[in-house]
Motif scaffolding. Structure first.
Motif, PDB file in Angstrom:
ATOM      1  N   VAL A  17      45.651   1.234  32.610  1.00 39.35           N
ATOM      2  CA  VAL A  17      44.556   2.017  32.060  1.00 39.35           C
ATOM      3  C   VAL A  17      44.560   3.501  32.585  1.00 39.35           C
ATOM      4  O   VAL A  17      44.559   4.149  31.541  1.00 39.35           O
ATOM      5  CB  VAL A  17      43.325   1.316  32.994  1.00 39.35           C
ATOM      6  CG1 VAL A  17      42.137   2.432  32.943  1.00 39.35           C
ATOM      7  CG2 VAL A  17      42.873  -0.001  32.590  1.00 39.35           C
ATOM      8  N   LEU A  18      45.367   3.979  33.682  1.00 39.53           N
ATOM      9  CA  LEU A  18      45.612   5.295  33.626  1.00 39.53           C
ATOM     10  C   LEU A  18      46.678   5.855  32.729  1.00 39.53           C
ATOM     11  O   LEU A  18      46.391   7.006  32.244  1.00 39.53           O
ATOM     12  CB  LEU A  18      46.253   5.492  35.107  1.00 39.53           C
ATOM     13  CG  LEU A  18      46.678   6.931  35.387  1.00 39.53           C
ATOM     14  CD1 LEU A  18      45.511   7.935  35.350  1.00 39.53           C
ATOM     15  CD2 LEU A  18      47.414   7.008  36.894  1.00 39.53           C
ATOM     16  N   THR A  19      47.540   5.196  32.443  1.00 35.61           N
ATOM     17  CA  THR A  19      48.758   5.356  31.354  1.00 35.61           C
ATOM     18  C   THR A  19      48.018   5.718  30.099  1.00 35.61           C
ATOM     19  O   THR A  19      48.173   6.679  29.201  1.00 35.61           O
ATOM     20  CB  THR A  19      49.788   4.274  31.184  1.00 35.61           C
ATOM     21  OG1 THR A  19      50.543   4.392  32.630  1.00 35.61           O
ATOM     22  CG2 THR A  19      50.770   5.038  30.252  1.00 35.61           C
ATOM     23  N   LYS A  20      47.110   4.834  29.518  1.00 34.70           N
ATOM     24  CA  LYS A  20      46.363   4.972  28.363  1.00 34.70           C
ATOM     25  C   LYS A  20      45.426   6.023  28.334  1.00 34.70           C
ATOM     26  O   LYS A  20      45.345   6.759  27.245  1.00 34.70           O
ATOM     27  CB  LYS A  20      45.925   3.378  27.934  1.00 34.70           C
ATOM     28  CG  LYS A  20      45.291   3.393  26.641  1.00 34.70           C
ATOM     29  CD  LYS A  20      44.651   1.946  26.436  1.00 34.70           C
ATOM     30  CE  LYS A  20      44.171   2.159  24.977  1.00 34.70           C
ATOM     31  NZ  LYS A  20      43.500   0.654  24.586  1.00 34.70           N
ATOM     32  N   ALA A  21      44.762   6.158  29.508  1.00 37.64           N
ATOM     33  CA  ALA A  21      43.764   6.898  29.528  1.00 37.64           C
ATOM     34  C   ALA A  21      44.517   8.607  29.389  1.00 37.64           C
ATOM     35  O   ALA A  21      43.871   9.475  28.821  1.00 37.64           O
ATOM     36  CB  ALA A  21      42.783   6.924  30.796  1.00 37.64           C
ATOM     37  N   SER A  22      45.364   8.920  30.168  1.00 34.27           N
ATOM     38  CA  SER A  22      46.294   9.884  30.103  1.00 34.27           C
ATOM     39  C   SER A  22      46.662  10.616  28.700  1.00 34.27           C
ATOM     40  O   SER A  22      46.626  11.562  28.293  1.00 34.27           O
ATOM     41  CB  SER A  22      47.197  10.201  31.018  1.00 34.27           C
ATOM     42  OG  SER A  22      48.330   9.086  30.905  1.00 34.27           O
TER      43      SER A  22
END
Length: 127
Positions: A17-22
């Motif tokens: 989620v963090l990777t996709k959101a960033s």
């Protein structure tokens, strides 16, 4: 046995989620992959692998912390400009006296990124 694997799965999901959101935040802020790499302190190749789904941020690492701050910049700015892509990108590229440079330039250092986050937090508090 599945209860032992649940924290691992939760961590992997959070990293995804963090990777996709960033990646999405960088895109919506008008940042190139090279700029994203500079902001979070990884190589351009690493960002390319992340975009291809071959790699994720390691939760708890400095790059992950910086990525979370970048997502926070996007969310705060988006709330202030009412989801206007034009205004969001204009704000990112316009010289700002508070930073003595544009926010896009400022976020390329850890100090600048945290100053932009604090600035936007203060602006949101006034709304």
């Amino acid at each position: 046995m599945t209860t032992l694997l649940a924290p691992v799965a939760d961590t992997a999901a959070a990293a995804a989620v963090l990777t996709k959101a960033s990646l999405r935040s960088a895109e919506l802020l008008g940042l190139s992959r090279a700029s994203l790499a500079k902001v979070v302190g990884v190589s351009q190749a690493t960002v390319s692998r992340m975009a291809a789904g071959e790699r994720q941020f390691e939760l708890g690492s400095k790059p992950a912390e910086l990525a979370a701050l970048l997502v926070r910049v996007y969310r705060s700015l988006d709330a202030l400009v009412g989801n206007s892509e034009r205004h969001r990108r204009l704000w990112m590229t316009t010289y700002n006296q508070a930073f003595n440079q544009s926010p896009r330039e400022a976020i390329e250092t850890v100090d600048g990124l945290t100053r932009v986050v604090r600035y936007l937090d203060g602006a949101r508090a006034l709304v």
